[in-house]
Design an enzyme around this catalytic site. Structure first.
Site, PDB file in Angstrom:
ATOM      1  N   TYR A 184       8.371  10.149  11.971  1.00 42.97           N
ATOM      2  CA  TYR A 184       7.020  10.719  12.164  1.00 42.97           C
ATOM      3  C   TYR A 184       5.909   9.887  11.547  1.00 42.97           C
ATOM      4  CZ  TYR A 184       8.318  12.719   7.591  1.00 42.97           C
ATOM      5  OH  TYR A 184       8.744  12.886   6.308  1.00 42.97           O
ATOM      6  N   LYS A 185       6.233   8.718  10.984  1.00 40.95           N
ATOM      7  CA  LYS A 185       5.183   7.873  10.409  1.00 40.95           C
ATOM      8  C   LYS A 185       4.694   6.916  11.499  1.00 40.95           C
ATOM      9  CE  LYS A 185       6.722   8.864   5.780  1.00 40.95           C
ATOM     10  NZ  LYS A 185       7.723   8.595   4.751  1.00 40.95           N
ATOM     11  N   ARG A 223      -4.779   6.051  -0.548  1.00 37.73           N
ATOM     12  CA  ARG A 223      -4.063   5.198   0.411  1.00 37.73           C
ATOM     13  C   ARG A 223      -4.816   5.156   1.742  1.00 37.73           C
ATOM     14  NH1 ARG A 223       2.115   6.912   0.958  1.00 37.73           N
ATOM     15  NH2 ARG A 223       1.093   8.683   1.966  1.00 37.73           N
ATOM     16  N   ASP A 235      15.629   1.772   3.071  1.00 39.01           N
ATOM     17  CA  ASP A 235      14.842   2.847   3.650  1.00 39.01           C
ATOM     18  C   ASP A 235      13.604   2.218   4.297  1.00 39.01           C
ATOM     19  OD1 ASP A 235      13.038   4.900   4.177  1.00 39.01           O
ATOM     20  OD2 ASP A 235      13.800   6.160   2.541  1.00 39.01           O
TER      21      ASP A 235
HETATM   22  C1  LIG Z   1       8.399   9.600   4.255  1.00 36.48           C
HETATM   23  C2  LIG Z   1       9.574   9.230   3.456  1.00 36.48           C
HETATM   24  C3  LIG Z   1      10.686  10.064   3.409  1.00 36.48           C
HETATM   25  C4  LIG Z   1      10.648  11.393   4.131  1.00 36.48           C
HETATM   26  O1  LIG Z   1      11.787  12.133   4.007  1.00 36.48           O
HETATM   27  P1  LIG Z   1      11.900  13.529   4.776  1.00 36.48           P
HETATM   28  O2  LIG Z   1      13.319  13.855   4.755  1.00 36.48           O
HETATM   29  O3  LIG Z   1      11.330  13.321   6.143  1.00 36.48           O
HETATM   30  O4  LIG Z   1      11.058  14.510   4.037  1.00 36.48           O
HETATM   31  C5  LIG Z   1      11.792   9.635   2.697  1.00 36.48           C
HETATM   32  N1  LIG Z   1      11.778   8.443   2.042  1.00 36.48           N
HETATM   33  C6  LIG Z   1      10.700   7.625   2.057  1.00 36.48           C
HETATM   34  C7  LIG Z   1      10.743   6.321   1.344  1.00 36.48           C
HETATM   35  C8  LIG Z   1       9.572   8.007   2.755  1.00 36.48           C
HETATM   36  O5  LIG Z   1       8.513   7.215   2.763  1.00 36.48           O
END
Ligand SMILES: *Cc1c(COP(=O)(O)O)cnc(C)c1O
Length: 422
Positions: free
Chosen positions: A231-232, A381, A206
């Site tokens: 979106y990050k 953070r 991930d």
């Molecule tokens: C931000 C993040 C998500 C986000 O999942 P959504 O389906 O967009 O809510 C999932 N896994 C990790 C490790 C993240 O940092």
């Protein structure tokens, strides 16, 4: 400070100005709309707004949807957006074309990728994961193993290699995050992928906290499958679609557990039986959210002409400078402890600290226009998105934190701020 006082942080300030001037990314901040005076250190949770997004969305709504109507699926490239964007995201994470599709959310993509990986190793029954993983990743794995009668082994990252050595023959998949969302620790993706392969397991990563800010090198590391967040650091906007990577060698065999019509070889043939597309399109599910994809596509334009190696070095320079500034500025007995590794090779693009009054600090930092976030109970953070955060921003944040924890200020209790994000 009055105009006649000497600047108590003159040395750090000079260093910050110099580092900003010499940054390989000098100028990229102009590509973003940011409110003036705000130090935005939450790009690891919601990336800032690239200027290119507003006109792209206006065009998609007014001309493409409003005028071109249904013909836009072809004439404006709507149908292929998951694949065209996929290749552009792929270039940022070290994937050659044809292996990444932009689709759905990280949670959904994590489910499809992990499920597909388990099908590729259906003779084994253990799923290995980092015990500290993000809740959604863990919940999905819990559900997958429960439905399939498998065993989930959550292990602290430092123990993963030992478990692979001991029980490797049982392990189907190592599934984990590249960067720990709480501590900001960067894990050894090439090394752990190789360790999984040595025992015949697959590696699924991930990349939510690394895509767009770290050279991931998926192809080079021989990663099997991966997902990441739009979106990050990719700045695609709230709820932007996520992405899935499947290594080319697995594409002919990989099975999509949610085989919607858009994953079919010939979707418009509307065939009775599902015949999957030959390529990465087989990981598509349903109709793409065109407006969200348009925003992400425009956001990706900030990377045109940039080298990810420069992005990474700018990120390390920012987090390194921030850590140095904390060392210099925090008063003794401040109660602040740094969670993020000092070793640059183990650092993502954020610095996390703990403090007993973390909720108050996040709120008071925000009152000084320094936006950070809280991970309960005690983590603050500071996310450094190097395309729009400067060393001067890092100094402002460090000075503000030092002031807020100095002189017994840390003893006041405060209610927890209401903040969301991940
Ligand atoms: C931000 C993040 C998500 C986000 O999942 P959504 O389906 O967009 O809510 C999932 N896994 C990790 C490790 C993240 O940092």
């Amino acid at each position: 400070m009055s105009p006649t006082d000497p600047d108590p942080h003159a040395e750090l300030r000079t260093r910050a100005v110099d580092l900003d001037a010499r940054s390989p990314l000098a100028g990229t901040r102009e590509l973003f709309e940011l409110p003036s005076g705000v130090v935005y250190l939450d790009g690891n949770s919601l990336g800032a707004l690239p200027r290119a997004v507003r006109p792209a969305l206006a065009d998609a709504v007014t001309r493409q949807w409003g005028t071109d109507l249904i013909g836009s699926w072809e004439s404006n490239g709507w149908w292929d957006l998951p694949l065209t964007l996929g290749d552009r995201v792929g270039a940022l994470v070290g994937a050659a074309p044809g292996q990444v599709v932009v689709t759905d959310s990280t949670t959904v993509d994590w489910f499809t990728a992990c499920s597909a990986a388990l099908d590729l190793r259906s003779d084994r029954r253990v799923v290995l994961t980092d015990a500290a993983s993000f809740p959604t990743d863990r919940y999905v794995l819990d559900s997958l193993v429960a439905r399939r009668g498998l065993e989930l082994l959550p292990v602290p990252v430092t123990g993963l290699r030992a478990v692979l050595a001991e029980r490797g023959a049982e392990v189907a998949v190592l599934a984990m995050s590249h960067v720990d969302y709480r501590t900001g620790r960067l894990h050894d993706l090439p090394g752990l992928t190789a360790a999984a392969h040595e025992v015949g397991a697959l590696a699924v990563w991930d990349l939510s906290h690394s895509a767009g800010v770290i050279e991931v090198g998926l192809d080079r590391a021989d990663v099997d499958l991966a997902v990441g967040c739009g979106y990050k650091y990719l700045n695609g906007g709230p709820g932007a679609p996520a992405f899935v990577y499947v290594a080319r060698r697995h594409l002919p065999h990989v099975v999509n557990p949610l085989p919607g019509w858009t994953s079919a070889a010939d979707p418009f043939a509307m065939e009775r039986a599902h015949r999957p597309d030959d390529g990465i399109a087989r990981m598509r599910i349903g109709t793409p959210p065109v407006l969200s994809m348009t925003a992400l596509g425009a956001a990706l334009s900030v990377y045109v002409g940039l080298d990810l190696a420069d992005v990474r070095s700018a990120s390390l320079s920012l987090t390194g400078f921030f850590l140095d500034a904390l060392d210099e500025l925090l008063p003794t007995g401040s109660g602040v402890a740094v969670l993020t590794p000092r070793d640059p090779s183990a650092r993502g693009s954020q610095v996390s600290v703990t403090h007993p009054d973390a909720p108050r600090l996040v709120r008071d930092l925000a009152a000084r226009a320094v936006l950070t976030d809280l991970r309960r109970p005690d983590i603050v953070r500071f996310g450094f998105a190097p395309l729009y955060v400067t060393h001067l921003d890092a100094l402002t944040a460090a000075v503000a934190l030092a002031e807020l924890v100095g002189d017994g200020a840390a003893t006041a209790q405060a209610p927890e701020p209401a903040l969301v994000g991940c």
